[in-house]
Write a protein that holds these residues in place. Structure first.
Motif, PDB file in Angstrom:
ATOM      1  N   ILE A  11       0.857  -1.182   0.000  1.00 32.74           N
ATOM      2  CA  ILE A  11       0.000   0.000   0.000  1.00 32.74           C
ATOM      3  C   ILE A  11       0.892   1.230   0.000  1.00 32.74           C
ATOM      4  O   ILE A  11       1.791   1.359   0.831  1.00 32.74           O
ATOM      5  CB  ILE A  11      -0.925   0.013   1.233  1.00 32.74           C
ATOM      6  N   VAL A  12       0.649   2.122  -0.963  1.00 30.94           N
ATOM      7  CA  VAL A  12       1.376   3.390  -1.039  1.00 30.94           C
ATOM      8  C   VAL A  12       0.324   4.483  -0.956  1.00 30.94           C
ATOM      9  O   VAL A  12      -0.652   4.461  -1.702  1.00 30.94           O
ATOM     10  CB  VAL A  12       2.194   3.504  -2.340  1.00 30.94           C
ATOM     11  N   SER A  13       0.544   5.440  -0.046  1.00 30.04           N
ATOM     12  CA  SER A  13      -0.499   6.425   0.173  1.00 30.04           C
ATOM     13  C   SER A  13       0.033   7.787   0.587  1.00 30.04           C
ATOM     14  O   SER A  13       1.010   7.878   1.326  1.00 30.04           O
ATOM     15  CB  SER A  13      -1.440   5.921   1.275  1.00 30.04           C
ATOM     16  N   PRO A  14      -0.682   8.831   0.172  1.00 27.66           N
ATOM     17  CA  PRO A  14      -0.410  10.145   0.730  1.00 27.66           C
ATOM     18  C   PRO A  14      -1.096  10.252   2.096  1.00 27.66           C
ATOM     19  O   PRO A  14      -1.788   9.327   2.525  1.00 27.66           O
ATOM     20  CB  PRO A  14      -1.057  11.101  -0.279  1.00 27.66           C
ATOM     21  N   GLU A  15      -0.909  11.385   2.714  1.00 27.97           N
ATOM     22  CA  GLU A  15      -1.599  11.703   3.959  1.00 27.97           C
ATOM     23  C   GLU A  15      -2.433  12.935   3.695  1.00 27.97           C
ATOM     24  O   GLU A  15      -1.913  13.942   3.206  1.00 27.97           O
ATOM     25  CB  GLU A  15      -0.568  11.967   5.053  1.00 27.97           C
TER      26      GLU A  15
ATOM     27  N   SER B 213       5.156  12.178   1.446  1.00 27.20           N
ATOM     28  CA  SER B 213       4.570  13.491   1.672  1.00 27.20           C
ATOM     29  C   SER B 213       5.550  14.586   1.259  1.00 27.20           C
ATOM     30  O   SER B 213       6.757  14.390   1.341  1.00 27.20           O
ATOM     31  CB  SER B 213       4.255  13.632   3.169  1.00 27.20           C
ATOM     32  N   PRO B 214       5.039  15.739   0.873  1.00 23.93           N
ATOM     33  CA  PRO B 214       5.931  16.861   0.604  1.00 23.93           C
ATOM     34  C   PRO B 214       6.506  17.443   1.903  1.00 23.93           C
ATOM     35  O   PRO B 214       7.443  18.228   1.871  1.00 23.93           O
ATOM     36  CB  PRO B 214       5.034  17.880  -0.102  1.00 23.93           C
ATOM     37  N   PHE B 215       5.981  17.027   3.032  1.00 24.12           N
ATOM     38  CA  PHE B 215       6.410  17.554   4.326  1.00 24.12           C
ATOM     39  C   PHE B 215       7.470  16.657   4.960  1.00 24.12           C
ATOM     40  O   PHE B 215       7.613  15.492   4.600  1.00 24.12           O
ATOM     41  CB  PHE B 215       5.195  17.704   5.253  1.00 24.12           C
ATOM     42  N   PRO B 216       8.199  17.175   5.929  1.00 22.71           N
ATOM     43  CA  PRO B 216       9.284  16.411   6.561  1.00 22.71           C
ATOM     44  C   PRO B 216       8.829  15.180   7.344  1.00 22.71           C
ATOM     45  O   PRO B 216       9.639  14.336   7.685  1.00 22.71           O
ATOM     46  CB  PRO B 216       9.954  17.419   7.503  1.00 22.71           C
ATOM     47  N   THR B 217       7.532  15.073   7.610  1.00 26.95           N
ATOM     48  CA  THR B 217       7.032  13.936   8.397  1.00 26.95           C
ATOM     49  C   THR B 217       6.854  12.668   7.577  1.00 26.95           C
ATOM     50  O   THR B 217       6.740  11.585   8.136  1.00 26.95           O
ATOM     51  CB  THR B 217       5.689  14.291   9.045  1.00 26.95           C
ATOM     52  N   GLY B 218       6.796  12.792   6.264  1.00 31.48           N
ATOM     53  CA  GLY B 218       6.669  11.613   5.409  1.00 31.48           C
ATOM     54  C   GLY B 218       5.329  10.904   5.509  1.00 31.48           C
ATOM     55  O   GLY B 218       5.212   9.736   5.170  1.00 31.48           O
ATOM     56  N   GLY B 219       4.311  11.599   5.990  1.00 28.35           N
ATOM     57  CA  GLY B 219       2.998  10.966   6.095  1.00 28.35           C
ATOM     58  C   GLY B 219       2.890  10.041   7.293  1.00 28.35           C
ATOM     59  O   GLY B 219       2.200   9.030   7.238  1.00 28.35           O
ATOM     60  N   ASP B 220       3.557  10.390   8.378  1.00 26.72           N
ATOM     61  CA  ASP B 220       3.613   9.493   9.533  1.00 26.72           C
ATOM     62  C   ASP B 220       2.250   9.204  10.159  1.00 26.72           C
ATOM     63  O   ASP B 220       2.008   8.087  10.612  1.00 26.72           O
ATOM     64  CB  ASP B 220       4.591  10.017  10.588  1.00 26.72           C
TER      65      ASP B 220
ATOM     66  N   ALA C 146      -0.775   9.042   8.583  1.00 25.71           N
ATOM     67  CA  ALA C 146      -1.458   8.073   7.722  1.00 25.71           C
ATOM     68  C   ALA C 146      -0.794   6.704   7.808  1.00 25.71           C
ATOM     69  O   ALA C 146      -1.472   5.676   7.825  1.00 25.71           O
ATOM     70  CB  ALA C 146      -1.479   8.570   6.275  1.00 25.71           C
ATOM     71  N   ASN C 147       0.537   6.682   7.878  1.00 26.60           N
ATOM     72  CA  ASN C 147       1.254   5.413   7.976  1.00 26.60           C
ATOM     73  C   ASN C 147       0.821   4.660   9.230  1.00 26.60           C
ATOM     74  O   ASN C 147       0.483   3.471   9.175  1.00 26.60           O
ATOM     75  CB  ASN C 147       2.764   5.656   7.963  1.00 26.60           C
ATOM     76  N   ALA C 148       0.789   5.367  10.360  1.00 22.62           N
ATOM     77  CA  ALA C 148       0.392   4.728  11.621  1.00 22.62           C
ATOM     78  C   ALA C 148      -1.064   4.274  11.580  1.00 22.62           C
ATOM     79  O   ALA C 148      -1.392   3.167  12.041  1.00 22.62           O
ATOM     80  CB  ALA C 148       0.614   5.693  12.783  1.00 22.62           C
ATOM     81  N   GLN C 149      -1.944   5.094  11.002  1.00 21.58           N
ATOM     82  CA  GLN C 149      -3.354   4.722  10.927  1.00 21.58           C
ATOM     83  C   GLN C 149      -3.566   3.501  10.037  1.00 21.58           C
ATOM     84  O   GLN C 149      -4.333   2.598  10.380  1.00 21.58           O
ATOM     85  CB  GLN C 149      -4.180   5.900  10.414  1.00 21.58           C
ATOM     86  N   LEU C 150      -2.884   3.476   8.904  1.00 20.20           N
ATOM     87  CA  LEU C 150      -3.017   2.326   8.009  1.00 20.20           C
ATOM     88  C   LEU C 150      -2.510   1.052   8.671  1.00 20.20           C
ATOM     89  O   LEU C 150      -3.142  -0.005   8.578  1.00 20.20           O
ATOM     90  CB  LEU C 150      -2.264   2.579   6.700  1.00 20.20           C
TER      91      LEU C 150
ATOM     92  N   ALA D 140       9.182  -3.379   6.491  1.00 14.46           N
ATOM     93  CA  ALA D 140       8.847  -3.057   5.101  1.00 14.46           C
ATOM     94  C   ALA D 140       8.010  -1.786   5.004  1.00 14.46           C
ATOM     95  O   ALA D 140       7.645  -1.364   3.912  1.00 14.46           O
ATOM     96  CB  ALA D 140       8.104  -4.223   4.455  1.00 14.46           C
ATOM     97  N   CYS D 141       7.696  -1.184   6.141  1.00 13.40           N
ATOM     98  CA  CYS D 141       6.896   0.042   6.153  1.00 13.40           C
ATOM     99  C   CYS D 141       7.828   1.252   6.159  1.00 13.40           C
ATOM    100  O   CYS D 141       8.804   1.284   6.910  1.00 13.40           O
ATOM    101  CB  CYS D 141       5.981   0.052   7.370  1.00 13.40           C
ATOM    102  N   VAL D 142       7.524   2.219   5.291  1.00 14.17           N
ATOM    103  CA  VAL D 142       8.425   3.341   5.059  1.00 14.17           C
ATOM    104  C   VAL D 142       7.632   4.645   5.027  1.00 14.17           C
ATOM    105  O   VAL D 142       6.505   4.682   4.518  1.00 14.17           O
ATOM    106  CB  VAL D 142       9.161   3.166   3.702  1.00 14.17           C
ATOM    107  N   GLU D 143       8.247   5.701   5.536  1.00 13.98           N
ATOM    108  CA  GLU D 143       7.721   7.058   5.415  1.00 13.98           C
ATOM    109  C   GLU D 143       8.747   7.853   4.615  1.00 13.98           C
ATOM    110  O   GLU D 143       9.915   7.925   5.000  1.00 13.98           O
ATOM    111  CB  GLU D 143       7.530   7.680   6.798  1.00 13.98           C
ATOM    112  N   ILE D 144       8.320   8.424   3.492  1.00 15.02           N
ATOM    113  CA  ILE D 144       9.226   9.165   2.618  1.00 15.02           C
ATOM    114  C   ILE D 144       8.916  10.661   2.729  1.00 15.02           C
ATOM    115  O   ILE D 144       7.880  11.116   2.253  1.00 15.02           O
ATOM    116  CB  ILE D 144       9.093   8.710   1.150  1.00 15.02           C
ATOM    117  N   PRO D 145       9.817  11.418   3.367  1.00 12.05           N
ATOM    118  CA  PRO D 145       9.588  12.857   3.507  1.00 12.05           C
ATOM    119  C   PRO D 145      10.029  13.628   2.265  1.00 12.05           C
ATOM    120  O   PRO D 145      10.819  13.134   1.471  1.00 12.05           O
ATOM    121  CB  PRO D 145      10.466  13.224   4.706  1.00 12.05           C
TER     122      PRO D 145
END
Length: 184
Positions: free
Chosen positions: A72-76, A109-116, A118-122, A137-142
């Motif tokens: 699953i790849v997702s924005p926040e 995410s475009p922000f420094p948090t990387g969609g943290d 949404a990642n935690a909720q998912l 295997a779970c990643v947050e890309i800031p």
């Protein structure tokens, strides 16, 4: 290993779509990307006993059942999971295709948090669904913007690509065999 890929963004030129395409290009095996935008709004009345699920729901469930792992790849959006992705997961909650299935969540995410958020909720939603969420295997890309080539719509940042490779290798790793029972 057969992957089912879900994107939480329906935008044609989404940076999360670029992450998904880049990850699938790195995957050494078959993959299917589900069209979650075609799903109707979740309604238990359409899915009750003796009900035939709508065709897009049946297609999603079939794809999930056929997959060896889910990516699953997702924005926040507003510190949360996009509605279209949550809707897709709601259709999979009671049908059992995700039970014990290796699953990874990547947020960008475009922000420094990387969609943290949404990642935690998912991850919490998927654990509730009894998916086998592979933490490594779970990643947050800031700050995703400059990491995407606008022409190819792929990730070009080597560190991000290395992170995707690692995530995929952890997601698709064969589970260790269970130890043999000790003899009494």
């Amino acid at each position: 290993m057969r992957l089912l890929a879900l994107s939480g963004s329906l935008r044609a030129r989404s940076s999360n779509g670029a992450v998904l395409r880049s990850a699938l290009a790195l995957h050494d095996g078959p993959a299917t990307t589900a069209d979650i935008g075609a799903l109707p709004h979740f309604n238990p009345d359409l899915d009750g006993e003796n009900a035939t699920p709508p065709p897009p729901v049946a297609a999603l469930r079939t794809a999930a059942a056929a997959a060896d792992a889910i990516l699953i790849v997702s924005p926040e959006y507003a510190h949360g999971v996009p509605g279209v992705l949550k809707n897709a997961l709601d259709w999979l909650v009671s049908s059992g295709e995700c039970v014990d299935k290796p699953t990874a969540v990547i947020t960008a995410s475009p922000f420094p948090t990387g969609g943290d958020h949404a990642n935690a909720q998912l991850r919490e939603t998927l654990r509730t669904m009894s998916a086998d969420v592979i933490a490594s295997a779970c990643v947050e890309i800031p700050a995703i913007g400059p990491k995407v080539d606008p022409t190819t719509e792929r990730i070009t940042d080597e560190a991000t690509l290395a992170g995707l490779r690692t995530a995929l290798s952890h997601l698709t790793a064969e589970p260790a065999p269970a130890p043999a029972p000790a003899e009494a």
